[in-house]
Design a protein around this motif. Sequence first.
Motif, PDB file in Angstrom:
ATOM      1  N   GLU A  38       0.834  -1.210   0.000  1.00  0.00           N
ATOM      2  CA  GLU A  38       0.000   0.000   0.000  1.00  0.00           C
ATOM      3  C   GLU A  38       0.865   1.255   0.000  1.00  0.00           C
ATOM      4  O   GLU A  38       0.563   2.234  -0.696  1.00  0.00           O
ATOM      5  CB  GLU A  38      -0.920  -0.012   1.217  1.00  0.00           C
ATOM      6  CG  GLU A  38      -1.904   1.146   1.260  1.00  0.00           C
ATOM      7  CD  GLU A  38      -2.842   1.071   2.454  1.00  0.00           C
ATOM      8  OE1 GLU A  38      -3.664   1.992   2.616  1.00  0.00           O
ATOM      9  OE2 GLU A  38      -2.759   0.080   3.209  1.00  0.00           O
TER      10      GLU A  38
ATOM     11  N   GLN B 250       2.195   1.748  -3.392  1.00  0.00           N
ATOM     12  CA  GLN B 250       1.152   2.306  -4.253  1.00  0.00           C
ATOM     13  C   GLN B 250       0.976   3.792  -3.978  1.00  0.00           C
ATOM     14  O   GLN B 250       0.832   4.592  -4.913  1.00  0.00           O
ATOM     15  CB  GLN B 250      -0.158   1.564  -4.029  1.00  0.00           C
ATOM     16  CG  GLN B 250      -0.158   0.127  -4.535  1.00  0.00           C
ATOM     17  CD  GLN B 250      -1.463  -0.577  -4.264  1.00  0.00           C
ATOM     18  OE1 GLN B 250      -2.385  -0.026  -3.653  1.00  0.00           O
ATOM     19  NE2 GLN B 250      -1.562  -1.824  -4.713  1.00  0.00           N
ATOM     20  N   LYS B 251       0.984   4.149  -2.677  1.00  0.00           N
ATOM     21  CA  LYS B 251       0.850   5.567  -2.320  1.00  0.00           C
ATOM     22  C   LYS B 251       2.031   6.367  -2.866  1.00  0.00           C
ATOM     23  O   LYS B 251       1.845   7.499  -3.352  1.00  0.00           O
ATOM     24  CB  LYS B 251       0.780   5.728  -0.793  1.00  0.00           C
ATOM     25  CG  LYS B 251      -0.445   5.087  -0.152  1.00  0.00           C
ATOM     26  CD  LYS B 251      -1.729   5.789  -0.560  1.00  0.00           C
ATOM     27  CE  LYS B 251      -2.927   5.204   0.182  1.00  0.00           C
ATOM     28  NZ  LYS B 251      -4.209   5.837  -0.238  1.00  0.00           N
ATOM     29  N   GLU B 252       3.236   5.781  -2.770  1.00  0.00           N
ATOM     30  CA  GLU B 252       4.415   6.475  -3.297  1.00  0.00           C
ATOM     31  C   GLU B 252       4.303   6.654  -4.810  1.00  0.00           C
ATOM     32  O   GLU B 252       4.642   7.706  -5.346  1.00  0.00           O
ATOM     33  CB  GLU B 252       5.681   5.678  -2.960  1.00  0.00           C
ATOM     34  CG  GLU B 252       6.075   5.714  -1.494  1.00  0.00           C
ATOM     35  CD  GLU B 252       6.502   7.093  -1.042  1.00  0.00           C
ATOM     36  OE1 GLU B 252       6.990   7.868  -1.889  1.00  0.00           O
ATOM     37  OE2 GLU B 252       6.335   7.414   0.151  1.00  0.00           O
TER      38      GLU B 252
ATOM     39  N   GLN C 179       1.460   6.755  -6.507  1.00  0.00           N
ATOM     40  CA  GLN C 179       0.449   7.782  -6.728  1.00  0.00           C
ATOM     41  C   GLN C 179       1.016   9.167  -6.430  1.00  0.00           C
ATOM     42  O   GLN C 179       0.731  10.131  -7.151  1.00  0.00           O
ATOM     43  CB  GLN C 179      -0.762   7.512  -5.844  1.00  0.00           C
ATOM     44  CG  GLN C 179      -1.538   6.248  -6.223  1.00  0.00           C
ATOM     45  CD  GLN C 179      -2.694   5.984  -5.277  1.00  0.00           C
ATOM     46  OE1 GLN C 179      -2.891   6.698  -4.294  1.00  0.00           O
ATOM     47  NE2 GLN C 179      -3.452   4.940  -5.574  1.00  0.00           N
ATOM     48  N   LYS C 180       1.838   9.238  -5.367  1.00  0.00           N
ATOM     49  CA  LYS C 180       2.457  10.520  -5.016  1.00  0.00           C
ATOM     50  C   LYS C 180       3.351  11.010  -6.145  1.00  0.00           C
ATOM     51  O   LYS C 180       3.301  12.191  -6.522  1.00  0.00           O
ATOM     52  CB  LYS C 180       3.267  10.358  -3.726  1.00  0.00           C
ATOM     53  CG  LYS C 180       4.013  11.615  -3.308  1.00  0.00           C
ATOM     54  CD  LYS C 180       4.843  11.347  -2.074  1.00  0.00           C
ATOM     55  CE  LYS C 180       5.676  12.562  -1.690  1.00  0.00           C
ATOM     56  NZ  LYS C 180       6.531  12.279  -0.504  1.00  0.00           N
TER      57      LYS C 180
END
Length: 236
Positions: A93, A96-98, A100-101
Amino acid sequence: MSITDPNLSDCFNDKIEEIHNKRLKTLGAILDGATGLGQCHKQFLTSALDTGLKKCKNDDMMFETIQAFKKDLKQKSALIKEKQHEISDVISEINQKETQKDKILAKIQKLREEQAKRQEVIQAQNKANKDRLRNLQKARNVFQKHLGLEIRTILGKSQLAKGEKLQFVFRNINTSHPDNAYVVTMGITEDGSYQIVSSDPALECLPVLERRLQETNNLPAFLANVRKEFISLAQR
């Protein structure tokens, strides 16, 4: 028959008795020793049995402890695996956040670059519009002073760059009717280009003149050519 000493038999019996007694004492000592050894052996066996029973009990306790440790280790291993899965999910997760970031930052950077380009375009358009306004003012002064040109503003008093249109009213075109008005209506598009809306009376060559104006950006020359076309049209 050869024995002549009458006391020899008694002496022999005494010796035999003495030997017998010694043998009995020796046998008694052996029996006493065997009894002692038996008692020691019995004590040793009793002690060994107690030690063995105690050892067996300790071994049973150790086995139970080991089994408890194995059970606890199995539970902890299962818990560790579960936590590892949770950690793996959390890491996934986070990745994924990285991602998306990074995408968001890249998008923001792209928007900033596009905004900077738009600002440059706007500034260039504003400069071009100012140049066109100066050309309009210059053309207005020249044509009003020498040729009686009248410039009218349409759609209020907003800035020309915001969609305002101008009408160029030519007079002194027809020598028989010098007050007759010949009109060209034009404006400026969002990209800063001149746009001819209409002419009254209609000029067939107006699209050609418009294209030439967009290429040269020379408004006075455009107005001079329009005036010539109106004169030519009035002389027909």
